[in-house]
Design a protein around this motif. Structure first.
Motif: not given
Ligand SMILES: Cc1cc2nc3c(=O)[nH]c(=O)nc-3n(C[C@H](O)[C@H](O)[C@H](O)COP(=O)(O)OP(=O)(O)OC[C@H]3O[C@@H](n4cnc5c(N)ncnc54)[C@H](O)[C@@H]3O)c2cc1C
Length: 320
Positions: A92-121
């Protein structure tokens, strides 16, 4: 699983937050790549090769010189298509938030925000993010690919793997006409000395207990003695005592220094969530019942006006 991590850079260095996300993605496994977008950034791309990625894609063209989001959306769209990435992760950063939101719109993709960790299920990517005012962590997923995620700053530290360096692959991208309509006229830099709170190994944070804006001189003096950075609570930022850029917590930054010294901070949950991953937490507070003592590693009950200057003096004497 193929994962692409946006490697943000400023002033010739890849941001620690981006490298932390790359390291975490590499630890999860699968095919992990990074992408560096800019002008004259080939060497920079190579410098990111030791954090577990197999490939670092580089989009290197004068059209990407200014740190503007929209041309970066074009670059990422091209690299996602080229690499077949199923996951696209951002620190996360000001630039990354803008790019992520723009890419989500462009690709019609889902964007999860404020993530603190990942795992595989069962092979599927699942993210964790705080909810209900940061009082609980919930699992979140995606219903389509690519899965986009913006990771809270400071959530992961960069870890060099010591393995083979990633290969660097150029991808040629010409920005769309509409992406170059905006032009950067001027960029102002915050005047700071010493490390930023995201990068500092030592943070001295001040709260309302400092009493006034002038009270921050105590925090600055101690931080200077320790070679650290100064952070602040929202209460003092809202009161105009210190800049927002220094705010730690739910609506500020997440930090994970080796040492976090809290001066006159009560330890509200919204502050705690931004600094609880610090190595050692030292709290100085005159109220023995302050909540911060419930999670501090070392606590001093007393008046910070007496203790902080003494501590700075002792640190300086020890260093000399
Ligand atoms: C939606 C939401 C989001 C929020 N986001 C954030 C956030 O991102 N970051 C954040 O920090 N807060 C956030 N808050 C605010 C948070 O709830 C607290 O109000 C805030 O953290 C309190 O700041 P503080 O510790 O400086 O002040 P206080 O809670 O007033 O604590 C001051 C402390 O200083 C001590 N003290 C006073 N004088 C002295 C002295 N001479 N010597 C030693 N100790 C002394 C007191 O005992 C007290 O414990 C948020 C709140 C909400 C509702």
């Amino acid at each position: 699983m193929t994962t692409l991590v946006f490697l943000e850079h400023h002033e010739g260095a890849i941001q620690k937050g981006s490298l932390g996300v790359l390291s975490r993605a590499a630890a999860l496994g699968g095919d992990v790549a990074g992408v560096v977008v800019g002008s004259g950034v080939a060497d920079l791309a190579a410098s990111a090769g030791s954090y577990g990625a197999s490939t670092i894609y580089v989009v290197d063209d004068p059209a990407f010189e200014s740190p503007l989001p929209q041309p970066r959306v074009d670059a990422l769209e091209a690299v996602v298509s080229h690499s077949g990435a199923e996951n696209v992760l951002f620190g996360a950063s000001v630039l990354a938030a803008d790019v992520a939101a723009g890419l989500a719109a462009r690709l019609d993709a889902g964007l999860n925000w404020d993530v603190t960790d990942f795992s595989l299920d069962g092979g599927a990517l699942v993210a964790k993010r705080p909810a209900l005012g940061d009082t609980v962590l919930v699992d979140v997923g995606w219903t389509s690919t690519p899965r986009l995620a913006l990771v809270r700053s400071g959530a992961f530290d960069p870890v060099e793997t010591g393995g083979a360096a990633a290969s660097v692959e150029s991808v040629a991208v010409t920005p769309q006409d509409f992406s170059t309509a905006a032009r950067m006229v001027e960029q102002a830099h915050e005047e700071t000395s010493g490390p930023s709170i995201e990068d500092a190994e030592v943070i001295v944070a001040g709260g309302r207990g400092l009493g006034s804006p002038d009270g921050f001189k105590l925090a600055e003096d101690l931080a200077a003695a320790l070679g650290g950075a100064v952070a602040a609570t929202r209460a003092v930022v809202d009161a105009g005592w210190y800049p927002y850029a220094a705010q730690v917590g739910q609506t500020g930054k997440s930090v994970s220094p080796k040492l976090y010294i809290a001066l006159g901070i009560s330890g509200a949950i919204q502050h705690k969530v931004g600094m609880q991953n610090s190595g050692a937490i030292v709290a100085i507070n005159k109220d023995a019942n302050a909540p911060i003592f419930d999670f501090a590693d070392f606590g001093v009950v007393g008046d910070l006006n007496q203790i902080a200057p003494k501590l700075a003096e002792l640190v300086r004497a020890r260093k000399a």
